[in-house]
Design a protein around this motif. Structure first.
Motif, PDB file in Angstrom:
ATOM      1  N   CYS A  37       0.812  -1.223   0.000  1.00  0.00           N
ATOM      2  CA  CYS A  37       0.000   0.000   0.000  1.00  0.00           C
ATOM      3  C   CYS A  37       0.837   1.260   0.000  1.00  0.00           C
ATOM      4  O   CYS A  37       0.303   2.353  -0.064  1.00  0.00           O
ATOM      5  CB  CYS A  37      -0.894   0.027   1.226  1.00  0.00           C
ATOM      6  SG  CYS A  37      -2.006  -1.348   1.304  1.00  0.00           S
ATOM      7  N   GLY A  38       2.139   1.113   0.133  1.00  0.00           N
ATOM      8  CA  GLY A  38       2.991   2.301   0.203  1.00  0.00           C
ATOM      9  C   GLY A  38       3.237   2.704   1.640  1.00  0.00           C
ATOM     10  O   GLY A  38       2.473   2.385   2.547  1.00  0.00           O
ATOM     11  N   LYS A  39       4.329   3.416   1.817  1.00  0.00           N
ATOM     12  CA  LYS A  39       4.806   3.782   3.149  1.00  0.00           C
ATOM     13  C   LYS A  39       3.762   4.525   3.983  1.00  0.00           C
ATOM     14  O   LYS A  39       3.528   4.195   5.136  1.00  0.00           O
ATOM     15  CB  LYS A  39       6.065   4.640   2.986  1.00  0.00           C
ATOM     16  CG  LYS A  39       6.654   5.108   4.274  1.00  0.00           C
ATOM     17  CD  LYS A  39       7.905   5.921   4.044  1.00  0.00           C
ATOM     18  CE  LYS A  39       8.458   6.383   5.380  1.00  0.00           C
ATOM     19  NZ  LYS A  39       9.725   7.089   5.259  1.00  0.00           N
ATOM     20  N   ASN A  40       3.130   5.530   3.393  1.00  0.00           N
ATOM     21  CA  ASN A  40       2.206   6.357   4.165  1.00  0.00           C
ATOM     22  C   ASN A  40       1.053   5.559   4.737  1.00  0.00           C
ATOM     23  O   ASN A  40       0.677   5.709   5.896  1.00  0.00           O
ATOM     24  CB  ASN A  40       1.649   7.500   3.304  1.00  0.00           C
ATOM     25  CG  ASN A  40       2.705   8.527   2.980  1.00  0.00           C
ATOM     26  OD1 ASN A  40       3.786   8.514   3.577  1.00  0.00           O
ATOM     27  ND2 ASN A  40       2.414   9.407   2.050  1.00  0.00           N
ATOM     28  N   ILE A  41       0.469   4.701   3.906  1.00  0.00           N
ATOM     29  CA  ILE A  41      -0.668   3.917   4.374  1.00  0.00           C
ATOM     30  C   ILE A  41      -0.204   2.907   5.416  1.00  0.00           C
ATOM     31  O   ILE A  41      -0.887   2.672   6.425  1.00  0.00           O
ATOM     32  CB  ILE A  41      -1.384   3.232   3.189  1.00  0.00           C
ATOM     33  CG1 ILE A  41      -2.102   4.300   2.353  1.00  0.00           C
ATOM     34  CG2 ILE A  41      -2.371   2.186   3.671  1.00  0.00           C
ATOM     35  CD1 ILE A  41      -2.877   3.773   1.176  1.00  0.00           C
ATOM     36  N   ALA A  42       0.980   2.332   5.199  1.00  0.00           N
ATOM     37  CA  ALA A  42       1.500   1.382   6.182  1.00  0.00           C
ATOM     38  C   ALA A  42       1.638   2.064   7.546  1.00  0.00           C
ATOM     39  O   ALA A  42       1.301   1.484   8.582  1.00  0.00           O
ATOM     40  CB  ALA A  42       2.841   0.824   5.713  1.00  0.00           C
ATOM     41  N   TYR A  97      -4.746   7.528  -0.790  1.00  0.00           N
ATOM     42  CA  TYR A  97      -3.783   8.593  -1.068  1.00  0.00           C
ATOM     43  C   TYR A  97      -3.508   9.519   0.101  1.00  0.00           C
ATOM     44  O   TYR A  97      -3.604  10.733  -0.028  1.00  0.00           O
ATOM     45  CB  TYR A  97      -4.249   9.459  -2.251  1.00  0.00           C
ATOM     46  CG  TYR A  97      -4.524   8.709  -3.504  1.00  0.00           C
ATOM     47  CD1 TYR A  97      -3.476   8.125  -4.218  1.00  0.00           C
ATOM     48  CD2 TYR A  97      -5.817   8.573  -3.977  1.00  0.00           C
ATOM     49  CE1 TYR A  97      -3.729   7.425  -5.366  1.00  0.00           C
ATOM     50  CE2 TYR A  97      -6.073   7.873  -5.141  1.00  0.00           C
ATOM     51  CZ  TYR A  97      -5.023   7.304  -5.829  1.00  0.00           C
ATOM     52  OH  TYR A  97      -5.262   6.622  -6.969  1.00  0.00           O
ATOM     53  N   PRO A  98      -3.207   8.999   1.280  1.00  0.00           N
ATOM     54  CA  PRO A  98      -2.835   9.925   2.339  1.00  0.00           C
ATOM     55  C   PRO A  98      -1.506  10.590   2.009  1.00  0.00           C
ATOM     56  O   PRO A  98      -0.626   9.960   1.438  1.00  0.00           O
ATOM     57  CB  PRO A  98      -2.692   9.024   3.570  1.00  0.00           C
ATOM     58  CG  PRO A  98      -2.419   7.682   3.034  1.00  0.00           C
ATOM     59  CD  PRO A  98      -3.069   7.607   1.686  1.00  0.00           C
ATOM     60  N   TYR A  99      -1.412  11.842   2.351  1.00  0.00           N
ATOM     61  CA  TYR A  99      -0.193  12.598   2.105  1.00  0.00           C
ATOM     62  C   TYR A  99       0.330  13.015   3.466  1.00  0.00           C
ATOM     63  O   TYR A  99      -0.274  13.826   4.157  1.00  0.00           O
ATOM     64  CB  TYR A  99      -0.525  13.793   1.214  1.00  0.00           C
ATOM     65  CG  TYR A  99       0.588  14.778   1.012  1.00  0.00           C
ATOM     66  CD1 TYR A  99       1.864  14.337   0.715  1.00  0.00           C
ATOM     67  CD2 TYR A  99       0.352  16.135   1.104  1.00  0.00           C
ATOM     68  CE1 TYR A  99       2.875  15.253   0.529  1.00  0.00           C
ATOM     69  CE2 TYR A  99       1.349  17.049   0.905  1.00  0.00           C
ATOM     70  CZ  TYR A  99       2.615  16.601   0.623  1.00  0.00           C
ATOM     71  OH  TYR A  99       3.618  17.513   0.439  1.00  0.00           O
ATOM     72  N   PHE A 100       1.437  12.395   3.854  1.00  0.00           N
ATOM     73  CA  PHE A 100       1.897  12.455   5.235  1.00  0.00           C
ATOM     74  C   PHE A 100       2.118  13.879   5.741  1.00  0.00           C
ATOM     75  O   PHE A 100       1.564  14.285   6.760  1.00  0.00           O
ATOM     76  CB  PHE A 100       3.187  11.635   5.354  1.00  0.00           C
ATOM     77  CG  PHE A 100       3.507  11.262   6.757  1.00  0.00           C
ATOM     78  CD1 PHE A 100       2.817  10.244   7.391  1.00  0.00           C
ATOM     79  CD2 PHE A 100       4.475  11.948   7.456  1.00  0.00           C
ATOM     80  CE1 PHE A 100       3.091   9.907   8.692  1.00  0.00           C
ATOM     81  CE2 PHE A 100       4.760  11.609   8.760  1.00  0.00           C
ATOM     82  CZ  PHE A 100       4.072  10.597   9.383  1.00  0.00           C
ATOM     83  N   GLU A 101       2.918  14.641   5.013  1.00  0.00           N
ATOM     84  CA  GLU A 101       3.211  16.014   5.415  1.00  0.00           C
ATOM     85  C   GLU A 101       1.925  16.815   5.554  1.00  0.00           C
ATOM     86  O   GLU A 101       1.743  17.568   6.510  1.00  0.00           O
ATOM     87  CB  GLU A 101       4.109  16.701   4.377  1.00  0.00           C
ATOM     88  CG  GLU A 101       5.569  16.350   4.478  1.00  0.00           C
ATOM     89  CD  GLU A 101       5.924  15.074   3.733  1.00  0.00           C
ATOM     90  OE1 GLU A 101       5.001  14.315   3.348  1.00  0.00           O
ATOM     91  OE2 GLU A 101       7.130  14.811   3.547  1.00  0.00           O
TER      92      GLU A 101
END
Ligand code: UDP
Ligand code: MG
Length: 320
Positions: free
Chosen positions: A78-83, A182-186
């Motif tokens: 799922c990609g780093k952010n979702i993890a 699509y969460p965007y961490f920053e």
């Protein structure tokens, strides 16, 4: 949390991807560092982002030897952010510590990073690395991302998030309430708080000889995500640009017709310049369409309640 006495609990959240050779060292270092200070206790939430290597087996073996080590296995990559967000659903600590799985984060500097947050002056503290040990596209991608964040999200100019971040519990709780893809961490952090400290320190080399898990494709999709997440400004910019070009084209057309009427004998030159304009403006249109498509796709995926992640199995997690 049922920690002994009233120790401050630190929740380490580690997204794991291609780290079967490094995760154990990361785990050992956390245990060592936290045991330096008696008033702290730890829990570790390691999230296997459907890694192609044997890291899950590794996580199970660590978890079997330490109940404070919790492992979560995701069904898809799922990609780093979702993890990370998936990990946030299982935290109990007073403070949350984000680190990478490849021994690059200088965990030995933990107390330096925790200081500003514990003092109450800041809600989040991020490491600030002087030298980047990353591929050029990764550096470029994150730089573009940061500058987009600055312009679209009013992120302070000097601010740049690294992979080693400490935050108060409420920040992570708030962030995990974002359930869309699509969460965007920053962006998520900045939505919650602007009280962010930067603590200079030195990043280490990877603990193994594997390269980054971020391929060019992954870095690009991170960048595209940063560009369109949380803001319709790019869409507006392209609308304005599109209108300007359309208007200019229209005026140009009128000018040509009038000139032709005034002096029918004049031979119009500039076939090539017209071609150039056509190419340019159709390019702009395609750019606009692409942007619209991007937003549309996101809306589509969001209204379909496509889940961010799916948990296959867990270790040492005994909630309901
Ligand atoms: N990561 C992940 N899913 C992916 C790629 C990376 O969870 O598809 C995690 C990885 O486990 C690590 C962090 O993101 O904890 C950073 O990855 P890596 O070290 O490969 O990238 P870099 O150090 O170049 O930022
Ligand atoms: Mg790394």
């Amino acid at each position: 949390m049922m920690t002994e006495s009233n120790k401050t609990l630190l929740s380490f959240v580690i997204p794991c991807y291609r780290s079967e050779h490094t995760i154990e060292a990361v785990y050992r270092e956390i245990v060592d560092v936290v045991s330096e200070n008696e008033s702290y206790d730890y829990e570790i939430i390691a999230v296997n982002d459907c890694s192609p290597d044997q890291v899950w087996t590794k996580l199970i073996s660590i978890a079997d030897g330490d109940p404070k080590f919790k492992a979560i296995n995701l069904v898809r990559n799922c990609g780093k952010n979702i993890a990370i967000l998936a990990g946030y659903h299982f935290i109990h600590g007073d403070y949350v510590v984000n680190i990478d799985d490849d021994y690059q984060c200088p965990v030995n500097e933990l107390w330096k990073l925790l200081g500003p947050v514990e003092s109450g002056q800041y809600d989040v503290a991020t490491a600030q690395y002087a030298v980047k040990k990353e591929s050029w596209w990764k550096v470029l991608g994150s730089r573009i991302n940061a500058s987009v964040a600055r312009n679209l999200l009013d992120m302070p100019k000097e601010l740049f998030f690294e992979n080693f971040v400490v935050m108060k519990r409420f920040v992570a709780d708030e962030m995990r309430s974002y359930i869309n893809p699509y969460p965007y961490f920053e962006g998520l952090i900045l939505k919650v708080t602007k009280k962010i400290a930067m603590v200079p320190m030195q990043e280490r080399e990877r603990g193994d000889d594997q390269g980054t898990g971020f391929t060019f494709r992954k870095s690009f999709s991170m960048f595209a995500n940063g560009l369109t997440a949380f803001s319709v400004k790019p869409l507006r910019i392209s609308t304005v640009l599109g209108s300007v070009f359309a208007l200019a084209g229209f005026i140009w057309m009128v000018v040509i017709i009038i000139r032709k009427l005034i002096s029918p004998a004049e031979i119009m030159e500039g076939y090539s310049s017209i071609m150039a304009i056509i190419l340019f403006s159709s390019g702009c249109i395609m750019l606009m369409l692409g942007l619209i498509g991007e937003y549309l796709g996101r809306i589509y995926i969001s209204i379909n309640h496509y889940p961010q992640y799916t948990v296959r199995e867990t270790r040492n997690i005994n909630e309901e």
